[in-house]
Each structure stands twice: as C-alpha cells, then as structure tokens.
Scaffold this motif. Structure first.
Motif: not given
Length: 355
Positions: A133-150
């Motif tokens: 979960l990529h979060a900014g001042e307004a909360g979560v901006e983008t959520a992605m299922v990833a293999s770690v390190g990608t």
C-alpha cells in the motif's frame, strides 16, 4: 486448507523512501529471490538479460523518474544491486520468463465495475507475495499485490481504477519498459479511458492483456503486442480472458506452439469462465466464478498438474466503487477472501517471519 493471509506492507514518504522501506522490510527475501534467479539461469543468459535491463534503465528514468527513484531506494534498503533488482522487476528481459497463467473477469456492476482474477504461478513463488500500500497525506493512494522486491502484479488506486493482467505469448522487443512499470503508470490514472491512453503511449516490451474497471462502471479489456500496439476488446459485460489472444489482430502474432506448451489449459479455462460468468453482477458472483473447479486440476481455481506446474497463488476481486480489495491467498476453492479498504485508517507494518 486455507493459507495464512498475504502480509500487508504500508509505504510512506517520497519514492526513494518508499523503496527503501520496502527493501528493509523484506531484505532477506529479496536477497534469496535474486540468488534463485541467478541459480536458475545460465551465466550467459543472466548476463544477457542484465545487459538488456541496463540498456532500458535510461528509458525508465526518462518515462518514470519517480519509479526509478523507488527502485534505487529498494536496492539501497535491501543491500542489492540496482540492475539486478530492475531485472527482477523486468522479467521480460529474460528470453524465457517463468510462466504465470491467469483467469480474469471484468463486469460492469450496478455500482461500479468489479474486476476479478486468479493469478497462477509456480508454487514456490507464492511465499514472496505481499500487498503493498502506497500512502500519502490523504491515505492510501495505490495498492498492489507484488512479489517482494518488485513493483506489483495487479492493483487499484484511490480513485477506484483497478487493473488485472494476463500473460500472452505474442511478439517481443528487447528494450522498452517492463510491464510492471507500465502497470504502475496506468494506475496513476483515474479512469479506464485515461489508463488506456497511458498504455497506448508507452513502449510495451511483450504480449499482455489488461482488464480494467473504474468507479463509474466503465470496463475494458486490451491486448498488447509491440508490433500491433494496443487493441481493445468489445466493452460488453462480462469481459473474460485467460492466456491466449482473443482478437484477430493480436492472434496473428501469437506463438501457438509455445502457447500449447506453456498454457495448454487456456482455452478450457476460458470456456469455463464463459459458462459461469453470464449474469454475474456482484463481488460475490465473481468470487463464485473464481472458486470453480470444473476441469480440475487445470481449472479456474487451479492446482498443479502434469501439463502445467502452476497453481493459483492468489485470487483477488476489486470493488471499484467501494475502493475495496478482496484477497485470498492460494486457490479460492479452499481459501478465504479477506477485505482491505483503501480508506482504512493507519496500519501497523508487521511482515511475518519467513523460513
């Protein structure tokens, strides 16, 4: 048996800081993954792929400078070489990438689009998955299922745009932007038309299908070939896809012999989707389709077989209007979906111990 939930990692700060936090949280796993990549390739093949990744890096800095900074932070945080990490992200730099078959569905529901996918991969790949979960001042901006390190396989953003993807065996080019970069850039958009515009503007390296949906209820399925470009399927609900080309313009560049060797169940899985998806309207309907075991083990909810060693590593359903993710670790026929809301308050970051 149901599997342990996929761990959640929350990243905050500027791109370099986010990458660094990701690298620090999963440094041991990333180092092991990079070691496996070297061990499973010949030295000549690995160095050739690494050379293609190094050649692509200036293009990444030009087209996606913030992602380039994130990858640099990821390398520093995990004490890894940045080119080796970019090579892990850009699996297309290898001539024979590992198979990741998928079954996907997009529906225009009564309250926004619903996008669902079973992501199939070799069983050993499942241990490296995380929901980032990529979060900014307004909360979560983008959520992605990833293999770690990608950078991520599938995801959604706060605006309600969701993206899933299926591998297609079409033509390829040696230098361009890896598809994981393309996916992140598409998810910088707020709507399906804007995301398709982004896909058309980028140098895609290989064959791929994307299913897209947004909070307004728009859906799309596009097939991409470097030589043909971006071709759109009819936006009639439901849109269904597995791992073979469905459009005549992309089918002409499909490698049918390799398709049968890598994804022999693609057409039977599509036929099962077509039988089951008619009338699907809700998240629960899509979950029911993704749990199906007709034709097992080579089913929508897949387990390893003699012909295809892959299994469903995770199943995911995006409720675009609600900005909700329903995520199941492993085949959904035996697993449990857990709900993650992008509007949820602060989260603690506790990656579980790994063997």
């Amino acid at each position: 048996m149901p599997r342990n939930p996929i761990p959640i990692l929350v990243l905050r700060g500027r791109p370099f800081e986010r990458g660094g936090r990701h690298g620090e949280a999963f440094a041991a796993e990333i180092q092991r993954a990079l070691g496996r990549s070297k061990d499973t390739s010949s030295r000549k093949a690995y160095e050739a792929a690494r050379g293609r990744a190094a050649h692509s890096w200036p293009l990444l800095e030009e087209c996606a400078p913030e992602i380039a900074m994130e990858v640099q932070g990821l390398a520093e945080g995990s004490s890894s070489d940045v080119t080796d990490l970019y090579l892990r992200i850009g699996f297309e730099f290898f001539v024979d990438a590992a198979p990741t078959g998928c079954s996907g569905i997009a529906i225009a529901g009564p309250n926004g689009a619903v996008i669902g996918q079973n992501w199939d991969a070799p069983p050993e790949d499942a241990v490296d998955l995380a929901l980032v979960l990529h979060a900014g001042e307004a909360g979560v901006e983008t959520a992605m299922v990833a293999s770690v390190g990608t950078l991520g396989w599938v995801g959604c953003n706060r605006s309600g745009l969701a993206l899933s993807t299926n591998d297609l065996i079409l033509d390829a080019i040696p230098c361009g932007l890896p598809s994981q970069v393309v996916r992140r850039l598409a998810l910088d958009q707020a709507s399906v038309p804007a995301a398709i515009g982004a896909l058309r503007s980028l140098p895609n390296m290989g064959g791929r299908c994307y299913l897209l949906g947004d909070a307004a209820g728009a859906i799309a399925g596009v097939e991409i070939s470097p030589s043909v470009g971006v071709s759109a399927m009819a936006a009639t609900s439901p849109i269904l896809h597995t791992n073979h080309a469905r459009l005549p313009e992309t089918a002409v560049v499909e490698d049918e012999a390799r398709l049968q060797a890598v994804y022999p169940s693609s057409r039977s899985r599509l036929a099962a989707l077509e039988r089951l998806a008619d009338g699907a309207r809700t998240v629960a309907d899509v979950m029911a389709v993704l749990r199906n075991r007709d034709g097992a083990p080579n089913a929508i909810s897949k387990t390893p077989s003699k012909e295809e060693k892959t299994e469903t590593a995770f199943s995911i359903v995006f409720d675009c209007a609600a900005a909700e993710i329903h995520l199941c670790a492993g085949p959904p026929s035996t697993g449990v979906y857990q709900t993650v809301r992008l509007s949820d308050p602060e989260r603690r970051v506790e990656p579980p111990p790994r063997p």
